[in-house]
Write a protein that holds these residues in place. Structure first.
Motif: not given
Length: 250
Positions: A63-64, A70-73, A96-98, A104-105
């Protein structure tokens, strides 16, 4: 990967027993846990990357879209970011993912593709590292030299011949990269004919690669994805060493 499983099961070389034992444990954990690996990567090798994660025992999701990453990560056990073929969408999605991974570690692998030949990618990589330092930074020698503030001689996304690891520069590069690994609090995987894995207090050189890798599109991307998969079940140094050894053998 079937050949690798055979190699792991049949190898009896005493010298390799600790490595093989560690790799067996990693693969066993992956089979039992089947961790979700969120990958934001380039379309050139995306199918190969997904398949190699599956072969290693993980579950890939590629997903990109900025509205969902953010939800996927947040549901993933590891995050893989690859700067190849960078686009506006991925430049929005990766930060955003980072941020979510940091909060959440969730361990992160950042593949520094092209940071030695593109100011855009170099500056974007710096931005990502300032948001949150990934547990594992991967790149060829030119890319890691550039990120370390050194002169690099990249030829596109490939390392320049002037930057190749040699007996003459080995000690200097080990000292340089261990200093950077300590400063950044991360592990570095520097790929090439001879791979170099560096943390603040450890360094390992792996020589079981082949020049054929540079003739096959996406081999570096796939190595990064194995690293990210292993990050879901082990520490960054062990993940990088195990992935580099296994991929070189494959």
């Amino acid at each position: 990967m079937d050949n690798i499983n055979k190699t792991i099961d049949e190898t009896t070389n005493i010298e390799n027993e600790p490595v093989l034992s560690c790799l067996k444990q990693i693969r066993s954990q992956l089979r039992n846990q089947a961790p979700l690996i969120h990958c934001i990567t380039n379309p050139i090798s995306i199918h190969d990357c997904a398949n190699i994660i599956l072969a290693a025992g993980g579950r890939p999701i590629m997903a990109e879209h900025p509205a969902e990453v953010a939800e996927i990560t947040s549901h993933a056990q590891s995050l893989a970011l690859n700067l190849g073929n960078i686009t506006d969408a991925r430049m929005k999605s990766m930060p955003e993912s980072l941020k979510i991974a940091a909060s959440l570690h969730i361990p992160v692998m950042l593949d520094l593709v092209g940071t030695a030949c593109s100011n855009l990618r170099y500056e974007f990589a710096q931005k990502l590292m300032n948001i949150h330092m990934p547990e594992l930074l991967k790149g060829n020698m030119s890319e890691l030299l550039a990120m370390s503030g050194q002169t690099a001689h990249a030829i596109g996304i490939d390392a320049g011949v002037q930057d190749v690891l040699t007996d003459a520069n080995r000690s200097h590069l080990k000292e340089l990269f261990q200093e950077k690994a300590s400063q950044w609090n991360t592990t570095l995987l520097i790929t090439g004919k001879e791979d170099m894995i560096v943390s603040a207090n450890k360094c390992e050189f792996i020589t079981n690669g082949t020049p054929a890798m540079s003739q096959i599109t996406g081999t570096g991307c796939m190595l990064g994805m194995i690293c990210a998969t292993y990050l879901a079940v082990t520490d960054s140094f062990t993940a990088a060493v195990s992935a580099a050894r296994e991929f070189g053998t494959a």
